[in-house]
Write an enzyme that holds these catalytic residues in place. Structure first.
Site, mmCIF file in Angstrom:
data_model
loop_
_atom_site.group_PDB
_atom_site.id
_atom_site.type_symbol
_atom_site.label_atom_id
_atom_site.label_comp_id
_atom_site.label_asym_id
_atom_site.label_seq_id
_atom_site.Cartn_x
_atom_site.Cartn_y
_atom_site.Cartn_z
ATOM 1 N N LYS A 33 14.964 -22.913 -25.206
ATOM 2 C CA LYS A 33 13.997 -22.228 -24.348
ATOM 3 C C LYS A 33 12.824 -21.676 -25.141
ATOM 4 O O LYS A 33 13.001 -21.109 -26.216
ATOM 5 C CB LYS A 33 14.723 -21.083 -23.630
ATOM 6 C CG LYS A 33 13.822 -20.119 -22.889
ATOM 7 C CD LYS A 33 14.652 -19.010 -22.247
ATOM 8 C CE LYS A 33 13.785 -17.994 -21.542
ATOM 9 N NZ LYS A 33 12.861 -17.296 -22.435
ATOM 10 N N THR A 39 17.314 -19.287 -26.702
ATOM 11 C CA THR A 39 15.892 -18.998 -26.852
ATOM 12 C C THR A 39 15.537 -19.120 -28.328
ATOM 13 O O THR A 39 16.203 -18.526 -29.173
ATOM 14 C CB THR A 39 15.596 -17.569 -26.371
ATOM 15 O OG1 THR A 39 16.182 -17.400 -25.080
ATOM 16 C CG2 THR A 39 14.105 -17.327 -26.280
ATOM 17 N N ASN A 92 0.803 -1.217 0.000
ATOM 18 C CA ASN A 92 0.000 0.000 0.000
ATOM 19 C C ASN A 92 0.832 1.261 0.000
ATOM 20 O O ASN A 92 0.434 2.295 -0.490
ATOM 21 C CB ASN A 92 -0.854 -0.006 1.279
ATOM 22 C CG ASN A 92 -2.245 0.509 1.001
ATOM 23 O OD1 ASN A 92 -2.618 0.683 -0.148
ATOM 24 N ND2 ASN A 92 -2.999 0.755 2.046
ATOM 25 N N HIS A 104 16.577 -15.551 -14.799
ATOM 26 C CA HIS A 104 17.283 -14.552 -15.605
ATOM 27 C C HIS A 104 17.799 -13.441 -14.696
ATOM 28 O O HIS A 104 17.084 -12.965 -13.831
ATOM 29 C CB HIS A 104 16.328 -13.987 -16.662
ATOM 30 C CG HIS A 104 16.004 -14.987 -17.719
ATOM 31 N ND1 HIS A 104 16.376 -14.835 -19.023
ATOM 32 C CD2 HIS A 104 15.378 -16.182 -17.652
ATOM 33 C CE1 HIS A 104 15.977 -15.895 -19.715
ATOM 34 N NE2 HIS A 104 15.368 -16.720 -18.901
ATOM 35 N N ASP A 131 10.302 -18.736 -25.580
ATOM 36 C CA ASP A 131 10.330 -17.335 -25.184
ATOM 37 C C ASP A 131 9.253 -17.104 -24.132
ATOM 38 O O ASP A 131 8.285 -17.859 -24.043
ATOM 39 C CB ASP A 131 10.120 -16.430 -26.397
ATOM 40 C CG ASP A 131 10.858 -15.120 -26.223
ATOM 41 O OD1 ASP A 131 10.301 -14.256 -25.524
ATOM 42 O OD2 ASP A 131 11.970 -14.972 -26.730
ATOM 43 N N GLU A 132 9.428 -16.043 -23.349
ATOM 44 C CA GLU A 132 8.501 -15.827 -22.232
ATOM 45 C C GLU A 132 7.061 -15.627 -22.693
ATOM 46 O O GLU A 132 6.122 -15.955 -21.987
ATOM 47 C CB GLU A 132 8.942 -14.635 -21.371
ATOM 48 C CG GLU A 132 8.911 -13.278 -22.058
ATOM 49 C CD GLU A 132 10.159 -12.984 -22.871
ATOM 50 O OE1 GLU A 132 10.275 -11.845 -23.341
ATOM 51 O OE2 GLU A 132 11.006 -13.894 -23.041
ATOM 52 N N LYS A 173 14.052 -18.342 -31.683
ATOM 53 C CA LYS A 173 13.524 -17.154 -32.357
ATOM 54 C C LYS A 173 13.142 -17.549 -33.786
ATOM 55 O O LYS A 173 13.673 -18.509 -34.285
ATOM 56 C CB LYS A 173 14.587 -16.041 -32.395
ATOM 57 C CG LYS A 173 15.246 -15.734 -31.056
ATOM 58 C CD LYS A 173 14.408 -14.815 -30.218
ATOM 59 C CE LYS A 173 15.133 -14.464 -28.905
ATOM 60 N NZ LYS A 173 14.302 -13.694 -27.992
ATOM 61 N N HIS A 180 11.506 -17.085 -15.795
ATOM 62 C CA HIS A 180 11.758 -15.869 -16.565
ATOM 63 C C HIS A 180 11.180 -14.684 -15.800
ATOM 64 O O HIS A 180 10.144 -14.790 -15.164
ATOM 65 C CB HIS A 180 11.128 -15.959 -17.955
ATOM 66 C CG HIS A 180 11.612 -14.872 -18.865
ATOM 67 N ND1 HIS A 180 11.113 -13.594 -18.806
ATOM 68 C CD2 HIS A 180 12.555 -14.861 -19.831
ATOM 69 C CE1 HIS A 180 11.743 -12.843 -19.702
ATOM 70 N NE2 HIS A 180 12.624 -13.587 -20.336
ATOM 71 N N ARG A 181 11.873 -13.524 -15.888
ATOM 72 C CA ARG A 181 11.475 -12.374 -15.071
ATOM 73 C C ARG A 181 10.727 -11.314 -15.880
ATOM 74 O O ARG A 181 10.835 -10.126 -15.589
ATOM 75 C CB ARG A 181 12.705 -11.771 -14.388
ATOM 76 C CG ARG A 181 13.792 -11.291 -15.343
ATOM 77 C CD ARG A 181 14.958 -10.667 -14.591
ATOM 78 N NE ARG A 181 15.960 -10.111 -15.499
ATOM 79 C CZ ARG A 181 16.921 -9.272 -15.137
ATOM 80 N NH1 ARG A 181 17.020 -8.896 -13.879
ATOM 81 N NH2 ARG A 181 17.788 -8.806 -16.013
#
Length: 466
Positions: free
Chosen positions: A192, A164, A114, A318, A194-195, A166, A285-286
């Site tokens: 990996k 990752t 808060n 990560h 991707d997120e 792609k 993953h962040r």
């Protein structure tokens, strides 16, 4: 007095207690406070302690029904931030009884729930937390941890290599699986999701899981090494997330993945428990972290999010690269990398570590370096992150002029060369380029990669400074 004194009183009368000696069971917080003009730092620090524990804006008669002294947060120390005008570090101690056992969700709701919208403050940032052993012991933490993961994978004495896949969105499941197979066959340990690959119209999760599992087992059979692909189980509901994790387990996959900030700590902790119970590794993953941690004077530093993740549970997370395309200053990055991996970390303000932290044997988390890195970075990455890390090259693998498998070969050769050079006592920081050049004489794949990326630099001023 017997009566109850209604009205508004200054927070500092109750919540600023410079004489307080912190207890071993207290949760300690370091806040960077920027008060509004005219608000003294003691009042601002006390306001933070109050609003994140027992206080409210006015005196309430129900205060008399409990022992505030036992339950209130206390601002016990304030110091100005060197080089900043009107900015202070306020240290707050919270009694352990304010928090539900085993709930990162409740801990964060209390401490940062808060108070960040509070009007008397211009800005507020949580820089660090000290989690007491008494509270840590209520958490399972990472499903497996670093040593168990190495034993499961039978890989020792070097960082692990990832990639990752792609383009991150748009591939069909069959083509996606093909890219996974090529990378793993070429010499990577992991590939990996991707997120943001969850379950979209162009590739539903079940199809992806099937083709990736096929790729893993084919690559394992051909290379004789244990392989993995981070199957992203993140979903719109916890039930759906479980469904995906269960299917991954049924396929015999070694590891699943979760976006812990967008997915939420409750979902993440549940998934971590499932992973430990079922022998799955958990890659974290962040995504969304920079929304919270990028501003220097407001939000939460990533080291807090990293500590929270170690409590909630994850085997990889990560953690920036120091050298690639994404934010991360060296000493500060290494500070929270140590907080993830080590069992005991000394207070060290030069690395942004405000408190000594004892994890009392909670398993460690492998730091993942990912984002704009390529073969020329390998010596620096090996030196900075050491063995207990995962180095992830997405474009740095798939961007190889000869294709995915040669891209993977180039990275593996570069890594093995750096590890060997380090073990022979060479200085990677000084001789790094030379080591890579030497290795490329024996590896045409590496030579081609060196040629493509020889001029690439991401040189920007670091934002994450003390």
């Amino acid at each position: 007095s017997v009566g109850f004194k209604a009205g508004v009183k200054e927070y500092k009368l109750t919540y600023y207690t410079p004489e307080y000696e912190t207890k071993d069971t207290d949760i300690l917080a370091a806040f960077r406070v920027t008060p509004q003009p005219g608000v003294p730092p003691e009042e601002a620090g006390a306001a933070v302690a109050a609003e994140s524990s027992t206080g409210t804006w006015t005196t309430v008669w129900t205060d008399g029904l409990t022992s505030l002294d036992r339950y209130k947060g206390r601002c016990y120390h304030i110091e100005p931030v060197p080089g900043e005008e009107d900015q202070y570090i306020a240290y707050v101690a919270y009694p352990l009884d304010l928090f539900e056992e085993g709930s990162v969700t409740n801990m964060l709701t209390s401490i940062v729930g808060n108070v960040f919208g509070f009007k008397a403050l211009r800005a507020l940032r949580l820089e660090d937390l000290r989690i007491p052993p008494a509270y840590i012991k209520t958490f399972q933490g990472p499903p497996h941890g670093i040593q168990v993961e190495r034993d499961k994978l039978n890989k020792y004495g070097r960082p692990l290599l990832g990639c990752t896949i792609k383009p991150k969105l748009g591939l069909s499941a069959k083509n996606y699986g093909r890219a996974v197979y090529e990378c793993l066959r070429g010499g990577l340990d992991f590939t990996k999701d991707d997120e943001n690959v969850n379950s979209q119209p162009f590739m539903r999760w079940r199809d992806r899981f099937l083709f990736c599992a096929e790729a893993i087992f084919k690559a394992q059979a051909e290379t004789g090494e244990i392989k993995g692909h981070y199957l992203n189980a993140t979903a719109g509901t916890c039930e759906e997330m479980y469904k995906r994790a269960v299917f991954a387990r049924e396929l015999g996959a070694p590891i699943v993945m979760h976006d812990y900030l967008t997915g939420g700590f409750t979902a993440n902790t549940s998934l971590a428990h499932y992973c430990r119970d079922n022998g799955l590794l958990l890659h974290i993953h962040r995504a969304m972290h920079a929304v919270i941690d990028r501003q220097k004077n407001h939000g939460m530093h990533f080291r807090v999010l990293a500590k929270a993740l170690r409590m909630s549970g994850g085997d990889h997370i990560h953690a920036g690269t120091v050298v690639g395309k994404l934010e991360g200053e060296r000493d500060i990055t290494l500070g929270f990398v140590d907080l993830l991996r080590d069992d005991f970390i000394e207070k060290d303000r030069s690395r942004g570590i405000y408190f000594t932290q004892d994890w009392v044997s909670l398993p460690g988390v492998l730091a993942v370096a990912s984002g704009g890195i390529h073969v020329w970075h390998m010596p620096a990455l090996t030196e900075i992150f050491g063995d207990d890390s995962v180095l992830q090259f997405g474009g740095g693998t798939l961007g190889h002029p000869w294709g995915n498998a040669p891209g993977a070969v180039a990275n593996r050769v570069a890594l093995e060369a750096c590890v060997q050079a380090r073990n022979e006592g060479r200085d990677l920081a000084v001789e790094g380029n030379e080591i890579i050049r030497e290795a490329s004489k024996w590896s045409p794949e590496l030579a081609a990669a060196c040629e493509v990326w020889k001029e690439i630099r991401f040189n920007f001023k670091a934002v994450d400074t003390l």
